[in-house]
Design a protein around this motif. Structure first.
Motif, PDB file in Angstrom:
ATOM      1  N   ALA A  54       0.831  -1.204   0.000  1.00  0.00           N
ATOM      2  CA  ALA A  54       0.000   0.000   0.000  1.00  0.00           C
ATOM      3  C   ALA A  54       0.866   1.254   0.000  1.00  0.00           C
ATOM      4  CB  ALA A  54      -0.931  -0.016   1.204  1.00  0.00           C
ATOM      5  N   LEU A  55       1.969   1.230   0.739  1.00  0.00           N
ATOM      6  CA  LEU A  55       2.863   2.388   0.784  1.00  0.00           C
ATOM      7  C   LEU A  55       3.624   2.550  -0.533  1.00  0.00           C
ATOM      8  CD1 LEU A  55       4.344   2.075   4.387  1.00  0.00           C
ATOM      9  CD2 LEU A  55       2.326   3.342   3.615  1.00  0.00           C
ATOM     10  N   ASN A  56       3.902   1.447  -1.209  1.00  0.00           N
ATOM     11  CA  ASN A  56       4.627   1.527  -2.479  1.00  0.00           C
ATOM     12  C   ASN A  56       3.835   2.286  -3.542  1.00  0.00           C
ATOM     13  OD1 ASN A  56       6.981   0.316  -1.671  1.00  0.00           O
ATOM     14  ND2 ASN A  56       6.415  -1.731  -2.395  1.00  0.00           N
ATOM     15  N   ILE A  57       2.511   2.309  -3.414  1.00  0.00           N
ATOM     16  CA  ILE A  57       1.703   3.094  -4.345  1.00  0.00           C
ATOM     17  C   ILE A  57       2.071   4.568  -4.233  1.00  0.00           C
ATOM     18  CG2 ILE A  57      -0.657   3.815  -4.889  1.00  0.00           C
ATOM     19  CD1 ILE A  57      -1.576   1.030  -3.946  1.00  0.00           C
ATOM     20  N   TYR A  58       2.290   5.044  -3.016  1.00  0.00           N
ATOM     21  CA  TYR A  58       2.708   6.432  -2.805  1.00  0.00           C
ATOM     22  C   TYR A  58       4.164   6.630  -3.231  1.00  0.00           C
ATOM     23  CZ  TYR A  58      -1.530   7.401  -0.111  1.00  0.00           C
ATOM     24  OH  TYR A  58      -2.829   7.598   0.267  1.00  0.00           O
ATOM     25  N   ARG A  59       5.017   5.662  -2.957  1.00  0.00           N
ATOM     26  CA  ARG A  59       6.432   5.793  -3.295  1.00  0.00           C
ATOM     27  C   ARG A  59       6.650   5.878  -4.802  1.00  0.00           C
ATOM     28  NH1 ARG A  59       7.735   1.238   1.311  1.00  0.00           N
ATOM     29  NH2 ARG A  59       7.693   2.718   3.069  1.00  0.00           N
ATOM     30  N   ALA A  60       5.819   5.191  -5.546  1.00  0.00           N
ATOM     31  CA  ALA A  60       5.946   5.204  -7.002  1.00  0.00           C
ATOM     32  C   ALA A  60       5.345   6.450  -7.624  1.00  0.00           C
ATOM     33  CB  ALA A  60       5.286   3.969  -7.597  1.00  0.00           C
ATOM     34  N   ALA A  61       4.666   7.281  -6.807  1.00  0.00           N
ATOM     35  CA  ALA A  61       3.918   8.421  -7.349  1.00  0.00           C
ATOM     36  C   ALA A  61       4.660   9.741  -7.254  1.00  0.00           C
ATOM     37  CB  ALA A  61       2.584   8.542  -6.623  1.00  0.00           C
ATOM     38  N   VAL A  62       5.832   9.767  -6.641  1.00  0.00           N
ATOM     39  CA  VAL A  62       6.537  11.034  -6.436  1.00  0.00           C
ATOM     40  C   VAL A  62       6.775  11.757  -7.756  1.00  0.00           C
ATOM     41  CG1 VAL A  62       8.681  12.094  -5.656  1.00  0.00           C
ATOM     42  CG2 VAL A  62       7.599  10.314  -4.276  1.00  0.00           C
ATOM     43  N   VAL A  63       7.309  11.056  -8.744  1.00  0.00           N
ATOM     44  CA  VAL A  63       7.626  11.712 -10.019  1.00  0.00           C
ATOM     45  C   VAL A  63       6.364  12.060 -10.804  1.00  0.00           C
ATOM     46  CG1 VAL A  63       8.740  11.423 -12.269  1.00  0.00           C
ATOM     47  CG2 VAL A  63       9.934  10.742 -10.171  1.00  0.00           C
ATOM     48  N   PRO A  64       5.435  11.110 -11.057  1.00  0.00           N
ATOM     49  CA  PRO A  64       4.267  11.465 -11.868  1.00  0.00           C
ATOM     50  C   PRO A  64       3.326  12.473 -11.213  1.00  0.00           C
ATOM     51  CG  PRO A  64       4.049   9.233 -11.034  1.00  0.00           C
ATOM     52  CD  PRO A  64       5.442   9.666 -10.736  1.00  0.00           C
ATOM     53  N   VAL A  65       3.282  12.514  -9.881  1.00  0.00           N
ATOM     54  CA  VAL A  65       2.335  13.409  -9.215  1.00  0.00           C
ATOM     55  C   VAL A  65       2.987  14.723  -8.810  1.00  0.00           C
ATOM     56  CG1 VAL A  65       0.826  13.704  -7.210  1.00  0.00           C
ATOM     57  CG2 VAL A  65       0.886  11.514  -8.416  1.00  0.00           C
ATOM     58  N   LEU A  66       4.094  14.669  -8.106  1.00  0.00           N
ATOM     59  CA  LEU A  66       4.671  15.881  -7.533  1.00  0.00           C
ATOM     60  C   LEU A  66       5.640  16.611  -8.454  1.00  0.00           C
ATOM     61  CD1 LEU A  66       5.328  14.730  -3.856  1.00  0.00           C
ATOM     62  CD2 LEU A  66       3.356  15.951  -4.787  1.00  0.00           C
ATOM     63  N   LEU A  67       6.258  15.891  -9.393  1.00  0.00           N
ATOM     64  CA  LEU A  67       7.324  16.501 -10.180  1.00  0.00           C
ATOM     65  C   LEU A  67       6.993  16.660 -11.654  1.00  0.00           C
ATOM     66  CD1 LEU A  67      10.399  14.639  -8.603  1.00  0.00           C
ATOM     67  CD2 LEU A  67       9.374  16.825  -7.928  1.00  0.00           C
ATOM     68  N   SER A  68       5.828  16.206 -12.102  1.00  0.00           N
ATOM     69  CA  SER A  68       5.494  16.266 -13.522  1.00  0.00           C
ATOM     70  C   SER A  68       4.103  16.874 -13.709  1.00  0.00           C
ATOM     71  CB  SER A  68       5.515  14.864 -14.145  1.00  0.00           C
ATOM     72  OG  SER A  68       6.757  14.233 -13.942  1.00  0.00           O
ATOM     73  N   LYS A  69       3.987  17.804 -14.646  1.00  0.00           N
ATOM     74  CA  LYS A  69       2.671  18.343 -14.992  1.00  0.00           C
ATOM     75  C   LYS A  69       1.913  17.297 -15.790  1.00  0.00           C
ATOM     76  CE  LYS A  69       0.256  22.157 -17.248  1.00  0.00           C
ATOM     77  NZ  LYS A  69       0.371  23.419 -18.023  1.00  0.00           N
ATOM     78  N   GLN A  70       0.649  17.089 -15.428  1.00  0.00           N
ATOM     79  CA  GLN A  70      -0.152  16.055 -16.061  1.00  0.00           C
ATOM     80  C   GLN A  70      -1.205  16.667 -16.990  1.00  0.00           C
ATOM     81  OE1 GLN A  70       0.559  12.878 -15.947  1.00  0.00           O
ATOM     82  NE2 GLN A  70       2.279  13.295 -14.572  1.00  0.00           N
ATOM     83  N   PRO A  71      -1.665  15.886 -17.978  1.00  0.00           N
ATOM     84  CA  PRO A  71      -2.609  16.418 -18.967  1.00  0.00           C
ATOM     85  C   PRO A  71      -3.975  16.742 -18.361  1.00  0.00           C
ATOM     86  CG  PRO A  71      -1.596  14.354 -19.722  1.00  0.00           C
ATOM     87  CD  PRO A  71      -1.259  14.505 -18.279  1.00  0.00           C
TER      88      PRO A  71
END
Length: 287
Positions: A196-213
């Motif tokens: 469950a925590l790995n879902i957050y760990r894998a999200a740092v780049v796509p969520v916090l560091l990248s602008k999404q469409p």
């Protein structure tokens, strides 16, 4: 109605889902996406109401959660890949398009689903969670409320403290969850909390560091005023990332609104799916 649990395989993993009408190709489909620390079972009351209103409901357990298989690598839990898992579920069932409803981190996955697979979505409903870019750009108050997402990055220590009984345990931090005993029992099973925590760990780049469409689906966004984890502005500011009808509803109550006030949430979801809240006609079901 008999809700059936089934599994299918994608990316080499067995993934579990609930289905309210197996094999029924005539009902419009609603895909219900859970967040942390939940599973597809959280949607039972929505499934009953939506099925009664004529919809077929699919409620998957995200990779690593519930009855779905645990993946060994953090990168397996990338948010776009998880959205792709849900597209693969539609493919497995020969479903072309679905309405998508997401709560909490399931709301984040719903945004990714709508942004990266626009040809697969009809209408979108978000409970609590804003667009990933709006969330990342939210102010200091959101950073305060979301402190635990940063703590989740500390591998090993986070698992140890959250699984215990201290002030940073799951039971303490998420004490407002209506079914905390079930959550603790489930996440104390081997490997489940780490997954469950790995879902957050894998999200740092796509969520916090990248602008999404942006997304192009008619959208209903719902926020509750006693939410202890997500601010109102990270959801209302998501309007700028929706190139379609946008409806916002502010409710009284806590974070787990689908569990705490299911009748109101069911009413809002069904109304949106039928096109009652927006200026445009309801989307035709296409399969």
């Amino acid at each position: 109605m008999d809700i059936v649990r089934s599994v299918f395989e994608h990316r080499g993993f067995e993934l579990s889902y609930l289905d309210s009408a197996p094999g029924d190709g005539h009902r419009p489909v609603v895909l219900l996406l859970h967040g942390f620390p939940d599973t597809g079972d959280m949607w039972q009351l929505q499934i009953e109401a939506l099925h009664g209103a004529g919809y077929r409901c699919l409620a998957p357990d995200t990779l690593g959660c519930g009855h779905s298989e645990i993946a060994p690598r953090v990168r397996d839990y990338n948010a776009v890949k998880i959205a792709g898992d849900h597209v693969a579920l539609l493919d497995h069932l020969d479903i072309t398009r679905a309405h998508v409803v997401g709560h909490d981190w399931g709301g984040m996955i719903a945004w990714f689903f709508a942004a990266y697979f626009p040809q697969r979505i009809n209408r979108l409903v978000l409970l609590s969670m804003g667009h990933p870019t709006a969330y990342a750009r939210a102010g200091f108050r959101q950073k305060q409320l979301g402190w635990y997402t940063f703590f989740f990055q500390v591998r090993g220590l986070a698992e140890w403290m959250l699984g215990g009984d201290g002030p940073i345990s799951l039971r303490h931090v998420f004490a407002s969850h209506p079914n905390m005993d079930e959550v603790m029992a489930r996440l104390r099973q081997p490997g489940r909390l780490k997954a469950a925590l790995n879902i957050y760990r894998a999200a740092v780049v796509p969520v916090l560091l990248s602008k999404q469409p942006s997304v192009y689906a008619n959208t209903l966004a719902i926020w509750s005023d006693a939410d202890r984890f997500l601010t109102e502005d990270q959801l209302t500011n998501s309007r700028r990332f929706v190139e379609a009808d946008w409806v916002y509803k502010r409710l009284e109550g806590g974070h787990w609104m689908s569990l705490e006030q299911p009748e109101r949430i069911n009413e809002l979801i069904i109304g949106h799916l039928k096109g009652e809240h927006s200026s445009g006609p309801a989307d035709a079901f296409r399969d």
